[in-house]
Design an enzyme around this catalytic site. Structure first.
Site, PDB file in Angstrom:
ATOM      1  N   LYS A 194       7.409  -7.652   3.365  1.00 23.03           N
ATOM      2  CA  LYS A 194       7.253  -6.549   4.317  1.00 23.03           C
ATOM      3  C   LYS A 194       8.440  -6.445   5.272  1.00 23.03           C
ATOM      4  O   LYS A 194       8.712  -5.382   5.819  1.00 23.03           O
ATOM      5  CB  LYS A 194       5.938  -6.687   5.072  1.00 23.03           C
ATOM      6  CG  LYS A 194       4.745  -6.426   4.171  1.00 23.03           C
ATOM      7  CD  LYS A 194       3.432  -6.383   4.931  1.00 23.03           C
ATOM      8  CE  LYS A 194       2.290  -5.978   4.003  1.00 23.03           C
ATOM      9  NZ  LYS A 194       1.936  -7.018   3.010  1.00 23.03           N
TER      10      LYS A 194
HETATM   11  C1  PLP Z   1       1.396  -6.753   1.718  1.00 22.55           C
HETATM   12  C2  PLP Z   1       1.599  -7.787   0.670  1.00 22.55           C
HETATM   13  C3  PLP Z   1       1.356  -7.514  -0.705  1.00 22.55           C
HETATM   14  C4  PLP Z   1       0.826  -6.182  -1.198  1.00 22.55           C
HETATM   15  O1  PLP Z   1       1.715  -5.128  -0.999  1.00 22.55           O
HETATM   16  P1  PLP Z   1       1.246  -3.614  -1.114  1.00 22.55           P
HETATM   17  O2  PLP Z   1       2.410  -2.793  -0.721  1.00 22.55           O
HETATM   18  O3  PLP Z   1       0.089  -3.469  -0.174  1.00 22.55           O
HETATM   19  O4  PLP Z   1       0.846  -3.398  -2.511  1.00 22.55           O
HETATM   20  C5  PLP Z   1       1.614  -8.506  -1.622  1.00 22.55           C
HETATM   21  N1  PLP Z   1       2.040  -9.731  -1.247  1.00 22.55           N
HETATM   22  C6  PLP Z   1       2.282 -10.033   0.044  1.00 22.55           C
HETATM   23  C7  PLP Z   1       2.744 -11.389   0.402  1.00 22.55           C
HETATM   24  C8  PLP Z   1       2.079  -9.082   1.048  1.00 22.55           C
HETATM   25  O5  PLP Z   1       2.305  -9.401   2.336  1.00 22.55           O
END
Ligand code: PLP
Length: 465
Positions: free
Chosen positions: A110
């Site tokens: 993120k």
């Molecule tokens: C948010 C997140 C996901 C999922 O991502 P999306 O964009 O919601 O599909 C997967 N792995 C981790 C570690 C995350 O923080």
């Protein structure tokens, strides 16, 4: 480039307006009016670009209302916080290309989007002479990435609610040890859902929202998707360079459909066939794999798993794909989303042929997650976090022939140390940024989960226009 809503209810707007709007005013999601295409010659000419220069090339095809030198500067500052210069390195293990997206300040993918979004917000607010108070609830990961995205920024304050003692000690400290004046952590007594409910009520109070210039940090902002398209293009270029192969597959652990939707956009902009297959991998919360495999998009009970960032009931970015599935028919998209809001389900079995041209999917059980972490460590001496393990398992399942497979590694294993230690018998190595974090000074407001009290706290500490 103009942006429009999946529900057709707004007049087209510029990129910067779309970023500031977040969720479209008609309740839909914002999308570019057209999808730019990259020709093979241009694509091949990008091979030697740095991550930042490539990000500029990709993003500038979607952004025409920020001067190039400013956009370059925003990108440069956003990726200077990563601990490797190439931002998203590829590691070759077990016949797979692991795309490590966890080299940012909070060790999760993120950061790639939120470091960019924080700088972009700061830039746009300075231009408009306005302020923003960001408000959100977190069950762990998103909160810290958002806080690190905007810490110390002018014209932005951020308020993040987390359930007291219901996030891991490391997750809590990743948020509360950020001592910048513009960061406000609120631990409330209650569950994550109590926090979500309070946030929804605050945003529902339109008067309050306007008075205090409230903004959200959720994954529906188009700028987040756009920043994520870049690492698909980057990794395609690098794998193609090594393998002299024109096609690649991607395996993507998915929760809110954000990351995989960025892959869907990448597939559309790149020369045909560059991305062959997008593999969607869920945990036991399998609404998305049920959708791909059976056309069944229906709510299930949300289960707690070892991959908590994918524990979702509905996928907030799904509507963007639905819009394309409906052949850009905004009226039909709106009808379907309203039907989903009423009944908790929509039946899309009639669209199976198209859906299966776009994705393949599987869900991975808790037991298999642990087993995958264990066997991958044993056989390839590489430690996967539980989210990444879900993608890797799916990749092993769908791998065919000589097509290179890129697996998105979405978090550093140290963020989920307990699960990882259960699987491999030893704790994962701790990166520098987490060493000693438990003992660092922290700042956090402990409150009851009471709407009025939390509103008062926000009002007292909000930046005023
Ligand atoms: C948010 C997140 C996901 C999922 O991502 P999306 O964009 O919601 O599909 C997967 N792995 C981790 C570690 C995350 O923080």
């Amino acid at each position: 480039m103009q942006y429009l809503s999946t529900r057709g209810g707004i007049t087209p707007i510029s990129f910067t307006k779309a970023v500031m709007m977040g969720l479209a005013n008609d309740g839909g999601l914002l999308l570019p009016r057209t999808i730019p295409r990259i020709g093979s010659e241009t694509f091949n000419s990008w091979q030697k670009l740095s991550y930042g220069d490539l990000a500029f090339e990709v993003m500038s095809r979607f952004i025409d209302d920020i001067p190039s030198s400013d956009l370059k500067d925003i990108i440069k500052r956003s990726y200077a916080t990563f601990d490797v210069e190439c931002v998203a390195p590829l590691v070759h293990k077990g016949g797979l290309h692991i795309l490590e997206l966890f080299h940012g300040p909070t060790l999760a993918f993120k950061d790639v989007a939120l470091q960019f979004l924080g700088n972009l917000f700061e830039y746009l607010l300075a231009k408009n002479q306005s302020v923003l108070n960001i408000l959100g609830a977190t069950s762990g990961d998103t909160g810290s990435a958002a806080i690190y995205g905007v810490r110390g920024k002018e014209r932005i304050n951020i308020f993040i609610l987390h359930p007291h003692h219901r996030v891991s000690a490391v997750q809590e400290k990743q948020m509360t040890t950020v001592l910048d004046n513009n960061v406000f952590n609120i631990a409330f007594r209650g569950s994550f859902d109590d926090g979500q409910t309070i946030i929804k009520k605050i945003f529902g109070d339109i008067e309050f929202k306007k008075t205090y210039n409230l903004g959200a940090i959720n994954s529906i902002n188009w700028a987040r998707v756009l920043a994520q398209v870049v690492y698909y293009v980057h990794s395609c270029l690098h794998v193609a360079m090594h393998e002299k192969d024109s096609s690649v597959d991607f395996a993507i652990p998915t929760g809110n459909f954000g990351d995989i939707f960025a892959g869907f956009i990448a597939k559309k902009i790149l020369p045909a066939g560059t991305i062959r297959q997008l593999i969607l991998a869920t945990n036991d919360n399998d609404i998305l794999s049920r959708f791909v495999n059976h056309g069944d998009y229906s709510l299930g009970e949300v289960k707690t798993t070892s991959s908590p960032s994918m524990d979702i009931g509905t996928a907030s970015n799904f509507e963007r794909y639905l819009y394309y599935l409906m052949d850009s028919d905004a009226i039909r998209t709106r009808e379907l989303m309203e039907e989903f809001a009423r009944n908790g389900k929509i039946d899309l079995a009639g669209y199976q042929d198209q859906i299966r041209r776009d994705f393949v999917a599987t869900s991975v059980s808790e037991e298999t997650v642990l087993e995958t972490i264990r066997s991958f460590y044993k056989e390839h001496d590489y430690v996967l976090d539980p989210h990444t393990a879900i993608g890797v398992k799916a990749a092993q399942q769908f791998r065919t022939g000589g097509v290179p497979m890129i697996c998105l590694a979405t978090a550093h294993p140290a963020k989920f140390a307990t699960v990882v230690e259960d699987a491999i018998g030893i704790p994962p190595s701790v990166p520098d940024c987490l060493v000693g974090i438990i003992d660092k000074p922290a700042r956090c407001e402990l409150m009851d989960a009471e709407l009025q009290k939390i509103k008062e706290f926000v009002a007292k500490n909000a930046l005023q226009q």
